[in-house]
Scaffold this motif. Structure first.
Motif, mmCIF file in Angstrom:
data_model
loop_
_atom_site.group_PDB
_atom_site.id
_atom_site.type_symbol
_atom_site.label_atom_id
_atom_site.label_comp_id
_atom_site.label_asym_id
_atom_site.label_seq_id
_atom_site.Cartn_x
_atom_site.Cartn_y
_atom_site.Cartn_z
ATOM 1 N N MET A 1 -9.549 -73.473 -140.012
ATOM 2 C CA MET A 1 -10.178 -72.182 -140.269
ATOM 3 C C MET A 1 -9.140 -71.064 -140.317
ATOM 4 S SD MET A 1 -12.985 -70.182 -137.908
ATOM 5 C CE MET A 1 -13.351 -68.458 -138.183
ATOM 6 N N LEU A 2 -9.360 -70.151 -141.237
ATOM 7 C CA LEU A 2 -8.491 -68.985 -141.393
ATOM 8 C C LEU A 2 -9.315 -67.704 -141.273
ATOM 9 C CD1 LEU A 2 -6.220 -69.669 -144.499
ATOM 10 C CD2 LEU A 2 -5.431 -69.064 -142.210
ATOM 11 N N VAL A 3 -8.641 -66.622 -140.914
ATOM 12 C CA VAL A 3 -9.282 -65.312 -140.862
ATOM 13 C C VAL A 3 -8.477 -64.361 -141.741
ATOM 14 C CG1 VAL A 3 -9.751 -63.336 -139.363
ATOM 15 C CG2 VAL A 3 -10.146 -65.652 -138.505
ATOM 16 N N ASP A 4 -9.157 -63.545 -142.520
ATOM 17 C CA ASP A 4 -8.474 -62.430 -143.173
ATOM 18 C C ASP A 4 -8.634 -61.232 -142.240
ATOM 19 O OD1 ASP A 4 -7.326 -60.509 -144.687
ATOM 20 O OD2 ASP A 4 -8.546 -60.827 -146.482
ATOM 21 N N SER A 5 -7.552 -60.916 -141.508
ATOM 22 C CA SER A 5 -7.656 -59.926 -140.440
ATOM 23 C C SER A 5 -7.650 -58.487 -140.939
ATOM 24 C CB SER A 5 -6.519 -60.127 -139.423
ATOM 25 O OG SER A 5 -5.290 -59.690 -139.972
ATOM 26 N N ALA B 1 -13.379 -67.492 -150.928
ATOM 27 C CA ALA B 1 -12.542 -67.489 -149.720
ATOM 28 C C ALA B 1 -13.014 -68.573 -148.745
ATOM 29 C CB ALA B 1 -12.581 -66.116 -149.060
ATOM 30 N N ARG B 2 -14.331 -68.663 -148.554
ATOM 31 C CA ARG B 2 -14.857 -69.696 -147.628
ATOM 32 C C ARG B 2 -14.463 -71.082 -148.097
ATOM 33 N NH1 ARG B 2 -19.928 -66.554 -148.472
ATOM 34 N NH2 ARG B 2 -19.808 -64.856 -146.953
ATOM 35 N N ASP B 3 -14.500 -71.313 -149.431
ATOM 36 C CA ASP B 3 -14.099 -72.621 -149.983
ATOM 37 C C ASP B 3 -12.645 -72.945 -149.659
ATOM 38 O OD1 ASP B 3 -16.541 -73.078 -151.023
ATOM 39 O OD2 ASP B 3 -16.024 -72.574 -153.100
ATOM 40 N N LYS C 1 -13.750 -65.747 -141.515
ATOM 41 C CA LYS C 1 -14.038 -64.441 -140.903
ATOM 42 C C LYS C 1 -13.234 -63.403 -141.669
ATOM 43 C CE LYS C 1 -16.198 -64.026 -137.307
ATOM 44 N NZ LYS C 1 -17.632 -63.794 -137.021
ATOM 45 N N PHE C 2 -13.859 -62.244 -141.857
ATOM 46 C CA PHE C 2 -13.244 -61.164 -142.621
ATOM 47 C C PHE C 2 -13.382 -59.879 -141.825
ATOM 48 C CE2 PHE C 2 -15.383 -64.265 -145.269
ATOM 49 C CZ PHE C 2 -14.442 -64.615 -146.217
ATOM 50 N N LEU C 3 -12.259 -59.201 -141.603
ATOM 51 C CA LEU C 3 -12.339 -57.883 -140.958
ATOM 52 C C LEU C 3 -12.185 -56.827 -142.051
ATOM 53 C CD1 LEU C 3 -10.448 -56.753 -137.706
ATOM 54 C CD2 LEU C 3 -11.762 -55.308 -139.218
#
Ligand code: ZN
Ligand code: ZN
Length: 258
Positions: free
Chosen positions: A1-5, A28-30, A35-37
């Protein structure tokens, strides 16, 4: 899992995507971004970022006034405290100092940044800090008015190791954007290798600063994957390890985002 902070979902250029923001987030989810801030930049876009956080379960937001937007309306501590109570808000900012693009607003930028730091301390929230050509003053103001318990992040970091070190000493995190992939960013890559893994975040700052190989195009949150892959390579780590660490760091810094 990745987050765009750090992304500006309300400013993305959506015309080339059928399905608009839904499609951009799905893309992005693909690619593993979950998670997106969505970062606020002025009093004018507070409603919009709060709306986006309400509309998507994997979007959270911050509220604040960008140093280059201080003339659009200054936020005092009380205003910021009221905005911080809105649903979906996990941080204050972006705020900070930008003396590269604007030197004639220095004093008002300092006032605005100070108000954000004080409000964040009172609200128990971390701060998202933008800093350009103002290394020492940024650190001095954080030291004077910041709350080391909730700290914050120097976003889209492009400065020296000395500045990173000083921010780390104040419990801050450092976030890398697509700039680290740019050909002329050798000095930044040296810094990127030295940031402790437990204090590192990744971001797109979309729609700005698309990473290689999309440089010059409009940026989207899916490309945080390119940033993370690049930084993993740079540090000789498996991508999964970098993704896991930056995600853990994100939720440690922004506990309300869980
Ligand atoms: Zn910024
Ligand atoms: Zn930004």
């Amino acid at each position: 899992m990745l987050v765009d902070s750090h992304c500006h979902l309300d400013r993305l250029k959506l015309d080339q995507f059928d399905g608009g923001l839904d499609a951009v987030l799905a893309l992005a989810r693909d690619r593993g971004v979950h998670k997106f801030l969505c970062v606020g930049i002025s009093l004018d876009n507070v409603e919009r970022v709060v709306e986006l956080a309400a509309a998507y379960s994997d979007v959270v937001c911050s509220v604040g006034v960008h140093p280059l937007d201080v003339e659009s309306g200054l936020a005092e501590v009380d205003t910021l405290l009221a905005l911080a109570r809105k649903p979906g808000v996990v941080a204050l900012g972006e705020t900070g100092l930008d003396f590269y693009y604007s030197t004639d607003t220095k004093e008002i930028q300092r006032r605005s940044f100070t108000a954000h730091l004080q409000a964040a301390g009172q609200a128990g929230l971390p701060v998202i800090v933008h800093s350009r050509d103002a290394r020492e003053e940024t650190i001095d103001l954080i030291r004077a008015h910041g709350n080391p318990e909730h700290a914050g992040v120097l976003h889209c970091f492009t400065e020296s190791w000395e500045m990173a070190r000083a921010a780390l000493d104040l419990n801050y995190y450092i976030s890398l954007s697509g700039i680290v992939t740019f050909k002329n960013a050798a000095a930044l890559r040296d810094v990127a290798r030295r940031i402790p893994l437990d204090r590192l975040l990744v971001e797109t700052d979309s729609p700005y600063l698309a990473p290689v190989p999309y440089r010059g195009k409009s940026n989207i949150p899916a490309y945080v994957r390119e940033v993370a892959e690049f930084v993993a390579d740079l540090r000789g780590l498996p991508f999964e390890r970098l993704a896991e660490a930056t995600t853990e760091n994100f939720f440690r810094l922004f506990p309300r985002a869980i």
